[in-house]
Design an enzyme around this catalytic site. Structure first.
Site, PDB file in Angstrom:
ATOM      1  N   THR A 123     -61.654  54.150  22.967  1.00  0.00           N
ATOM      2  CA  THR A 123     -60.153  53.499  22.932  1.00  0.00           C
ATOM      3  C   THR A 123     -59.807  53.335  21.565  1.00  0.00           C
ATOM      4  O   THR A 123     -60.386  53.251  20.549  1.00  0.00           O
ATOM      5  CB  THR A 123     -60.292  52.076  23.764  1.00  0.00           C
ATOM      6  OG1 THR A 123     -61.008  51.285  22.981  1.00  0.00           O
ATOM      7  CG2 THR A 123     -60.590  52.132  25.171  1.00  0.00           C
TER       8      THR A 123
ATOM      9  N   ASN B   6     -57.134  50.895  19.427  1.00  0.00           N
ATOM     10  CA  ASN B   6     -56.768  49.723  19.637  1.00  0.00           C
ATOM     11  C   ASN B   6     -55.659  49.120  18.517  1.00  0.00           C
ATOM     12  O   ASN B   6     -55.484  49.913  17.322  1.00  0.00           O
ATOM     13  CB  ASN B   6     -57.960  48.718  19.220  1.00  0.00           C
ATOM     14  CG  ASN B   6     -58.887  48.687  20.212  1.00  0.00           C
ATOM     15  OD1 ASN B   6     -58.884  48.205  21.227  1.00  0.00           O
ATOM     16  ND2 ASN B   6     -60.180  49.676  19.817  1.00  0.00           N
TER      17      ASN B   6
ATOM     18  N   GLU C   6     -55.687  48.194  24.520  1.00  0.00           N
ATOM     19  CA  GLU C   6     -56.809  49.331  24.340  1.00  0.00           C
ATOM     20  C   GLU C   6     -56.209  50.555  24.968  1.00  0.00           C
ATOM     21  O   GLU C   6     -56.049  50.800  26.156  1.00  0.00           O
ATOM     22  CB  GLU C   6     -57.983  48.652  24.814  1.00  0.00           C
ATOM     23  CG  GLU C   6     -58.579  47.681  24.145  1.00  0.00           C
ATOM     24  CD  GLU C   6     -59.749  47.177  24.617  1.00  0.00           C
ATOM     25  OE1 GLU C   6     -60.754  47.660  24.183  1.00  0.00           O
ATOM     26  OE2 GLU C   6     -59.689  46.258  25.512  1.00  0.00           O
TER      27      GLU C   6
ATOM     28  N   TYR D 250     -59.146  55.735  12.951  1.00  0.00           N
ATOM     29  CA  TYR D 250     -58.725  54.568  12.347  1.00  0.00           C
ATOM     30  C   TYR D 250     -57.791  54.523  11.241  1.00  0.00           C
ATOM     31  O   TYR D 250     -57.846  55.433  10.528  1.00  0.00           O
ATOM     32  CB  TYR D 250     -59.946  53.653  11.838  1.00  0.00           C
ATOM     33  CG  TYR D 250     -61.058  53.483  12.993  1.00  0.00           C
ATOM     34  CD1 TYR D 250     -60.452  52.412  14.170  1.00  0.00           C
ATOM     35  CD2 TYR D 250     -62.182  53.941  13.020  1.00  0.00           C
ATOM     36  CE1 TYR D 250     -61.488  52.467  15.106  1.00  0.00           C
ATOM     37  CE2 TYR D 250     -63.221  53.655  13.838  1.00  0.00           C
ATOM     38  CZ  TYR D 250     -62.778  53.013  15.002  1.00  0.00           C
ATOM     39  OH  TYR D 250     -63.764  52.680  15.907  1.00  0.00           O
TER      40      TYR D 250
END
Length: 155
Positions: A27, A29, A79, A91
């Protein structure tokens, strides 16, 4: 769901580290500020829609909004599971999503296997719904082609 479709964009942050490791379902986030800015009446639960990382392709997605009762989260989270295999983590990238539909409310599960099974069912339901014309048309929405500074949260 008067707030649907709902358009949202934010930087991908590290989550709880469970999606890929424990569930086999990675997932992406959003940070707390994105979660905190969701409309109050966008109920906790499981939704589906479209997602794009950076200026990449638009893919089907399923997402959870809420406290994840199985894990007893203290903070609300969003999520997003993008139904696509990425070669590496992203990220810090900008994730753009359009939530187009609702699957079910949040609920607790008796085991991690029951949770994984429900998520797999949610993914299949999302795939099916997103092939319908009213949802498919949002895949091409200009939201996915605008500079990040144009829209953050909202319609």
């Amino acid at each position: 769901m008067k707030h649907l479709p709902y358009f949202c964009r934010g930087k991908v942050v590290r989550g709880f580290g469970r999606g890929s490791k424990q569930l086999g379902i990675p997932t992406a986030n959003f940070p707390e500020q994105v979660v905190d800015n969701l409309p109050n009446d966008l109920s906790p639960g499981i939704y589906y829609g479209w997602a794009s990382v950076g200026n990449g392709s638009v893919h089907k997605m399923v997402l959870s909004i809420g406290w994840n009762p199985y894990y007893r989260n203290l903070k609300k989270s969003v999520e997003t599971h993008i139904i696509h295999t990425f070669k590496e983590d992203f990220y810090g990238e900008i994730l753009s999503i359009v939530i187009t539909g609702y699957i079910r409310p949040e609920k607790n599960f008796s085991s991690i296997d029951a949770l994984i099974s429900a998520i797999q069912d949610d993914i299949e339901e999302a795939k099916k719904q997103l092939d319908l014309p009213e949802h498919l048309k949002l895949k091409e929405h200009n939201f996915f082609h605008l500079p990040e500074s144009k829209i953050m949260n909202g319609h």
